[in-house]
Design a protein around this motif. Sequence first.
Motif, PDB file in Angstrom:
ATOM      1  N   LEU A   1     124.171 -40.497  48.000  1.00 58.29           N
ATOM      2  CA  LEU A   1     124.773 -40.343  49.339  1.00 58.29           C
ATOM      3  C   LEU A   1     125.530 -39.152  49.616  1.00 58.29           C
ATOM      4  O   LEU A   1     125.243 -38.249  50.618  1.00 58.29           O
ATOM      5  CB  LEU A   1     125.379 -41.509  49.838  1.00 58.29           C
ATOM      6  CG  LEU A   1     126.028 -41.656  51.145  1.00 58.29           C
ATOM      7  CD1 LEU A   1     124.783 -41.232  52.196  1.00 58.29           C
ATOM      8  CD2 LEU A   1     126.577 -43.114  51.469  1.00 58.29           C
TER       9      LEU A   1
ATOM     10  N   GLN B   1     122.928 -36.109  49.359  1.00 59.43           N
ATOM     11  CA  GLN B   1     122.233 -35.757  50.470  1.00 59.43           C
ATOM     12  C   GLN B   1     123.158 -35.520  51.786  1.00 59.43           C
ATOM     13  O   GLN B   1     122.518 -34.715  52.783  1.00 59.43           O
ATOM     14  CB  GLN B   1     121.448 -37.320  50.800  1.00 59.43           C
ATOM     15  CG  GLN B   1     120.400 -37.519  49.832  1.00 59.43           C
ATOM     16  CD  GLN B   1     120.074 -39.017  50.014  1.00 59.43           C
ATOM     17  OE1 GLN B   1     120.149 -39.514  50.987  1.00 59.43           O
ATOM     18  NE2 GLN B   1     119.277 -39.354  49.155  1.00 59.43           N
TER      19      GLN B   1
ATOM     20  N   PRO C   1     117.620 -35.167  52.996  1.00 59.04           N
ATOM     21  CA  PRO C   1     117.403 -36.780  52.565  1.00 59.04           C
ATOM     22  C   PRO C   1     116.444 -37.052  51.107  1.00 59.04           C
ATOM     23  O   PRO C   1     116.551 -38.080  50.720  1.00 59.04           O
ATOM     24  CB  PRO C   1     116.145 -37.367  53.614  1.00 59.04           C
ATOM     25  CG  PRO C   1     115.612 -36.227  54.292  1.00 59.04           C
ATOM     26  CD  PRO C   1     116.876 -35.003  54.219  1.00 59.04           C
TER      27      PRO C   1
ATOM     28  N   ARG D   1     126.922 -33.144  57.390  1.00 53.75           N
ATOM     29  CA  ARG D   1     125.525 -34.012  57.721  1.00 53.75           C
ATOM     30  C   ARG D   1     125.213 -33.518  59.307  1.00 53.75           C
ATOM     31  O   ARG D   1     124.034 -33.519  59.659  1.00 53.75           O
ATOM     32  CB  ARG D   1     125.874 -35.552  57.800  1.00 53.75           C
ATOM     33  CG  ARG D   1     125.928 -36.406  56.576  1.00 53.75           C
ATOM     34  CD  ARG D   1     125.795 -37.744  56.683  1.00 53.75           C
ATOM     35  NE  ARG D   1     124.807 -38.256  57.302  1.00 53.75           N
ATOM     36  CZ  ARG D   1     123.741 -38.450  56.530  1.00 53.75           C
ATOM     37  NH1 ARG D   1     123.777 -38.195  55.178  1.00 53.75           N
ATOM     38  NH2 ARG D   1     122.586 -38.973  57.108  1.00 53.75           N
TER      39      ARG D   1
ATOM     40  N   LEU E   1     117.066 -43.428  46.515  1.00 52.22           N
ATOM     41  CA  LEU E   1     116.525 -44.389  47.689  1.00 52.22           C
ATOM     42  C   LEU E   1     117.923 -45.239  48.110  1.00 52.22           C
ATOM     43  O   LEU E   1     117.828 -45.528  49.197  1.00 52.22           O
ATOM     44  CB  LEU E   1     115.469 -45.096  47.050  1.00 52.22           C
ATOM     45  CG  LEU E   1     114.020 -44.677  46.659  1.00 52.22           C
ATOM     46  CD1 LEU E   1     112.924 -45.567  46.163  1.00 52.22           C
ATOM     47  CD2 LEU E   1     113.601 -43.993  48.120  1.00 52.22           C
TER      48      LEU E   1
ATOM     49  N   HIS F   1     119.528 -44.213  51.304  1.00 55.62           N
ATOM     50  CA  HIS F   1     118.627 -44.520  52.593  1.00 55.62           C
ATOM     51  C   HIS F   1     118.837 -45.755  53.034  1.00 55.62           C
ATOM     52  O   HIS F   1     118.905 -46.171  54.363  1.00 55.62           O
ATOM     53  CB  HIS F   1     117.123 -44.214  52.501  1.00 55.62           C
ATOM     54  CG  HIS F   1     116.779 -42.824  52.133  1.00 55.62           C
ATOM     55  ND1 HIS F   1     116.507 -41.714  53.298  1.00 55.62           N
ATOM     56  CD2 HIS F   1     116.685 -41.894  50.899  1.00 55.62           C
ATOM     57  CE1 HIS F   1     116.247 -40.789  52.654  1.00 55.62           C
ATOM     58  NE2 HIS F   1     116.424 -40.778  51.367  1.00 55.62           N
TER      59      HIS F   1
ATOM     60  N   LEU G   1     122.339 -46.142  54.403  1.00 54.20           N
ATOM     61  CA  LEU G   1     122.660 -45.691  55.980  1.00 54.20           C
ATOM     62  C   LEU G   1     121.684 -46.776  56.946  1.00 54.20           C
ATOM     63  O   LEU G   1     122.317 -46.878  58.123  1.00 54.20           O
ATOM     64  CB  LEU G   1     122.010 -44.310  55.903  1.00 54.20           C
ATOM     65  CG  LEU G   1     122.719 -43.264  55.304  1.00 54.20           C
ATOM     66  CD1 LEU G   1     121.826 -42.080  55.029  1.00 54.20           C
ATOM     67  CD2 LEU G   1     123.975 -42.835  56.112  1.00 54.20           C
ATOM     68  N   ALA G   2     120.954 -47.192  56.410  1.00 53.45           N
ATOM     69  CA  ALA G   2     120.001 -48.274  57.401  1.00 53.45           C
ATOM     70  C   ALA G   2     120.860 -49.380  57.522  1.00 53.45           C
ATOM     71  O   ALA G   2     120.896 -49.933  58.590  1.00 53.45           O
ATOM     72  CB  ALA G   2     118.606 -48.454  56.711  1.00 53.45           C
TER      73      ALA G   2
ATOM     74  N   VAL H   1     107.410 -45.416  52.344  1.00 53.89           N
ATOM     75  CA  VAL H   1     108.269 -44.678  53.199  1.00 53.89           C
ATOM     76  C   VAL H   1     107.470 -43.537  53.514  1.00 53.89           C
ATOM     77  O   VAL H   1     107.477 -43.030  54.789  1.00 53.89           O
ATOM     78  CB  VAL H   1     109.614 -44.353  52.641  1.00 53.89           C
ATOM     79  CG1 VAL H   1     110.490 -43.354  53.579  1.00 53.89           C
ATOM     80  CG2 VAL H   1     110.452 -45.638  52.554  1.00 53.89           C
TER      81      VAL H   1
ATOM     82  N   ARG I   1     106.309 -42.610  57.444  1.00 55.14           N
ATOM     83  CA  ARG I   1     106.555 -41.571  58.209  1.00 55.14           C
ATOM     84  C   ARG I   1     105.511 -40.647  58.538  1.00 55.14           C
ATOM     85  O   ARG I   1     105.358 -40.152  59.841  1.00 55.14           O
ATOM     86  CB  ARG I   1     107.524 -40.344  57.692  1.00 55.14           C
ATOM     87  CG  ARG I   1     108.919 -41.368  57.343  1.00 55.14           C
ATOM     88  CD  ARG I   1     109.975 -40.396  56.697  1.00 55.14           C
ATOM     89  NE  ARG I   1     111.407 -40.854  56.779  1.00 55.14           N
ATOM     90  CZ  ARG I   1     112.437 -40.199  56.195  1.00 55.14           C
ATOM     91  NH1 ARG I   1     112.310 -38.868  55.831  1.00 55.14           N
ATOM     92  NH2 ARG I   1     113.358 -41.035  56.345  1.00 55.14           N
TER      93      ARG I   1
END
Length: 352
Positions: free
Chosen positions: A88, A91, A97, A230, A274, A277, A280-281, A344, A348
């Motif tokens: 994290l 990123q 990402p 960010r 991963l 992600h 963050l979700a 993923v 996308r």
Amino acid sequence: MTFVDTAPGPARRALRAPGVRMGGLMLLVTVVACAGLFAGRGVTPEGVWAVLLGAGDDPTAEHIVLRLRLPRVLVALVAGASLGVAGLVLQSALRNPLAGPEVTGVTPGAVLGAVTATGLGLAGWESPTAVVVAACVGGFAGAGLLWLLAGRERGDPEQTAVYGVLVSAVLAGLTAVVLLVAPGELGSVVQWLIGSTEGRVWQHWNLLWPWAAFWGAGAWLLAGPLTLLRCGDEQAAAAGLSTGRGRGVALACAVALTAGAVSAVGALGFVGLLVPHLALAVFGADLRVTLPGAALLGAAVVCGADAAAQLLSRLLATVLDADRLTLPVGALTTCVGAGLLLVVARRRADER
């Protein structure tokens, strides 16, 4: 006097939501840790309970549970937490990402350091301190090489990603060269190449947790600067942040966390890529909450994968009649992580 809470219901729920999710994650971590204690071979679940409750009288069971399984679970938890936070931080600092430790030269550099030190006879699984030092040197060397190659384009996510993949490929090639020069060391370094918690003891735990706690606390203190990074360098600079210095300190934390995890369990694929992600979700963009959430998620993922790997090893050993068959946890995280990344990517692509 009675105080009345006049905050609207949705606001109260929004404030409570991160706490509820964090509590749920802590419960999940507890469950997978218990699964790790019960998943191994050599002691039945009843025997494990007896040892944990202090009612057992079998010295062999006590040795397996307290000196092998318990430190293995704790090391898996802390290594997973370190990789989740490191991913994290990377990123966020690089605004990319796909900037996991695996593709920014950090993990390949740490592996190269550990493998080289082992090939030279300077380190090994029997000397965890030397492994930590060697992995840290390699991890910082890999990150430094990326830093030098990126040059003025360090703030460009696309260029940084390209250079990161290039550096990782070069370091992986150098690791292969070391193995060719010292082929007799292949058996002792394969765990670093794949990732394994097999044979972790209290010495590994005693070295790993203070390191992870120090650098993890440092990463959390950088939550504000990382949130600004960010948003982009222009916005961060407008807010008064020295982007170069802030990014450098953040990368140092990420490299140190990754090197510590690699020195303990090897290169666990896709965890640092991963888990951020998912964090963050679940927790959103407030890194003051999301960084601890990434730590818990990383701990749950690695420890859960280790328990699953042990159960699969027992199943495969029974089916194939091979008592010594062991599935490394790194093989499981790599296969599952690659599948999730493919899903993923396809979603996308369909959204576009």
